[in-house]
Design an enzyme around this catalytic site. Structure first.
Site, PDB file in Angstrom:
ATOM      1  N   CYS A  76       0.798  -1.236   0.000  1.00 34.45           N
ATOM      2  CA  CYS A  76       0.000   0.000   0.000  1.00 34.45           C
ATOM      3  C   CYS A  76       0.827   1.280   0.000  1.00 34.45           C
ATOM      4  O   CYS A  76       0.696   2.102  -0.904  1.00 34.45           O
ATOM      5  CB  CYS A  76      -0.896   0.058   1.225  1.00 34.45           C
ATOM      6  SG  CYS A  76      -1.914  -1.377   1.480  1.00 34.45           S
ATOM      7  N   HIS A 131      -2.573   6.823   4.304  1.00 33.06           N
ATOM      8  CA  HIS A 131      -1.505   5.829   4.497  1.00 33.06           C
ATOM      9  C   HIS A 131      -0.123   6.302   4.038  1.00 33.06           C
ATOM     10  O   HIS A 131       0.677   5.502   3.537  1.00 33.06           O
ATOM     11  CB  HIS A 131      -1.868   4.491   3.815  1.00 33.06           C
ATOM     12  CG  HIS A 131      -1.207   3.318   4.493  1.00 33.06           C
ATOM     13  ND1 HIS A 131      -1.171   2.058   3.950  1.00 33.06           N
ATOM     14  CD2 HIS A 131      -0.535   3.236   5.672  1.00 33.06           C
ATOM     15  CE1 HIS A 131      -0.523   1.250   4.762  1.00 33.06           C
ATOM     16  NE2 HIS A 131      -0.125   1.942   5.815  1.00 33.06           N
TER      17      HIS A 131
END
Ligand SMILES: *[C@@H]1O[C@H](CO)[C@@H](O)[C@H](O)[C@H]1NC(C)=O
Length: 557
Positions: A76, A131
């Site tokens: 990610c 993130h």
């Protein structure tokens, strides 16, 4: 076809394209990124699986350009950094593990896609996952080029209560992770995340002044596993549509994918109602392949590809992806041209009418806009897939070749996992009328002179479906964790089953040299020991919060 006629028609198509572009260019196009999280290669209908119908996604894919050689990073944080910076993560120190809660490292200062588009007059919105670090407020989206952010700062959260749990040195930390800009958005507890993020996207579109170009980055939680203890979550009535799937986890995953597909349909429909669709560019992709097993397993399938999330095999880094736009002259096709997630920054900048020569010359991304619009060859001959100096692995794509060395972080992940979805029990068939009648299909038909219909759906689907080598072609699959250097010819061997290293020593040498050269530009990984005691949600009214520049517990100063 006679060459002259061919040239004539090509010229005509280009001229028509330019005209069409001109007519529809009321201004810079609206740019919509729909980023799925951990979606498997095989979990969209257009890649050949019947198991989980995705009529909205398929409608856009078939009417756009299916990007079948679109590479991303294996996890990610690196993929999201590559998307927003246009740089290979190993140049930023982000080539390693994704950030857990309390990680003091953040995305280094760099001009981001959001900054570039803002400069060109765009309204810039992030919905969903960030993130990329939140040590200080300055590291969070609204200080990194986004006008507004509604979503979460960590890598995952739970689908209904927005709680994120992390255990560090035997201590478990749990906090709420959903914010509207800087404020915790507690009032959404109890509502399903995919619906909440979709509704936010629709509200943004409905309230938008269509004369201003919109950059809308919808970064879904779907279809990542949720929080510890209840990994997979979807509304029961959606799960009930998948009774034909025997495995209950896979059944819930299918419902999560189905909600993601509904989201895509609703966004397209709202863009059409608002009169913005004909001047939009929509890119759909996943940040990496599905984690079919392991810590945040979501039961997704990368069939028939080898490997899963967090490996450099195709199953980890080849993304289910397409681009759709009426500005694309040569659409309704499958492209096998090389494209990397870093390419979107210069590509959007170019589509937005920005002067590409004014962009940071140090980008790794390449402007693919005219290749996409006119079906020209990709400007890319190679893609650095990653170099991870801690795990000691690397991979490079060079034309048709892929070289891969070193072990994946979990060696057991380098096999073949996940369902084929090939309807062995004949419980479901691919419903092509559902594609045309989906909200996305109907909306596209309103802005397109020639929407794609059957039998073209099936032809395109067949072209987009990958097939492994026949049994007799599977000679040596090669195991890079044993120290071997593995070389594959990806177009003919997408499943990485036939190592050709011993037959092409010159290619191997050349690609190893290229890796060594890339290695000289590597920034050591930024990941540090977690600062999670200082970021303990208990100190911040049970929310995950920036912790370094906070002067009081509410941290609002
Ligand atoms: C296929 O989709 C159409 C349109 O949504 C629907 O009316 C039809 O019942 C579906 N067919 C099957 C076999 O499910």
């Amino acid at each position: 076809m006679n060459l002259n006629i061919y040239v004539f028609f090509s010229a005509l198509i280009v001229i028509l394209g330019v005209l069409l572009n001109y007519v529809s260019s009321a201004g810079a196009p609206h740019i919509i990124i729909i980023l799925a999280d951990d979606l498997g290669w095989n979990d969209v209908g257009f890649h050949g699986s019947d198991q989980i119908p995705t009529p909205n996604i398929d409608a856009l894919a078939y009417n756009g350009v299916i990007l079948n050689s679109h590479y991303v990073q294996p996890t990610c944080t690196p993929s999201r950094a590559a998307l927003l910076t246009g740089k290979y993560p190993m140049r930023l120190g982000l080539q390693g593990k994704p950030f857990p809660p309390g990680q003091p490292a953040t995305l280094p200062s760099a001009k981001l896609m959001s900054d570039y588009l803002k400069e060109l007059g765009y309204s810039t919105r992030l919905v969903g996952k960030w993130h990329l670090g939140y040590t200080r407020w300055n590291d969070t989206p609204t200080y990194r080029g986004f006008d507004h952010h509604f979503g979460y700062l960590n890598g995952f959260t739970s689908y209904y209560d927005y709680l994120t749990t992390w255990t560090h040195r035997g201590v478990t930390y749990t906090g709420f992770d959903l914010r509207r800009d800087r404020d915790p958005a507690w009032e959404y507890q109890g509502q399903y995340a995919t619906d909440v993020f979709t509704q936010e996207a629709l509200t943004i579109i409905q309230a938008h002044d269509a004369n201003i170009p919109l950059f809308l980055y919808v970064s879904h939680l779907a279809v990542h596993a949720g929080n510890e203890g209840k990994l997979l979550e979807a509304p029961q009535e959606t799960i009930n549509n998948f009774r034909y799937i025997a495995d209950s986890n896979r059944r819930t995953y299918a419902a999560m994918v189905s909600k993601l597909d509904d989201s895509v349909g609703a966004i397209v429909e709202t863009l059409e109602q608002k009169g913005m669709l004909q001047n939009s560019v929509i890119v759909f992709l996943s940040d990496n392949g599905a984690p079919t097993m392991g810590m945040f397993s979501n039961w997704g399938s990368n069939y028939p590809l080898r490997g899963i999330k967090d490996t450099l095999f195709e199953g980890g880094i080849r993304s289910a992806s397409f681009v759709w736009s009426p500005l694309i002259v040569q659409n309704a096709r499958v492209s096998n041209e090389l494209i990397h997630i870093t390419d979107w920054l210069p590509t959007f900048y170019s589509a937005a009418g920005g002067d590409i020569s004014a962009i940071d010359p140090d980008l790794d991304g390449l402007d693919q806009w005219s290749s996409l619009v006119y079906d020209l060859p990709s400007p890319r001959a190679d893609i650095l897939l990653n170099i991870d100096e801690k795990d000691r692995n690397a991979a490079l794509r060079f034309n048709n070749w892929k070289l891969i060395v070193g072990p994946p972080s979990l060696q057991s992940n380098d096999g073949y996992f996940g369902e084929s979805g090939k309807n062995v029990q004949r419980l479901i068939t691919y419903n092509t009328s559902a594609i045309a009648y989906s909200p996305a299909g109907r909306s596209i038909a309103k802005v397109s002179f020639t929407p794609v219909l059957e039998p073209d759906y099936s032809i395109l689907r067949d072209q987009a479906t990958l097939r492994c080598l026949p049994e007799k072609g599977k000679r040596s699959s090669c195991d890079p964790s044993s120290g071997a250097v593995c070389l594959y010819d990806i177009p003919s061997d997408p499943c990485e089953e036939n190592n050709l290293a011993q037959y092409f020593p010159t290619i191997v040498r050349r690609m190893k040299r290229a890796l060594v050269e890339y290695r000289s530009g590597l920034t050591p990984q930024l990941n540090q020991d977690l600062d999670i005691e200082k970021d303990d949600p208990k100190l911040f009214q049970y929310t995950w919060n920036p912790w370094v520049d906070c002067v009081d517990v509410t941290c609002s100063a």
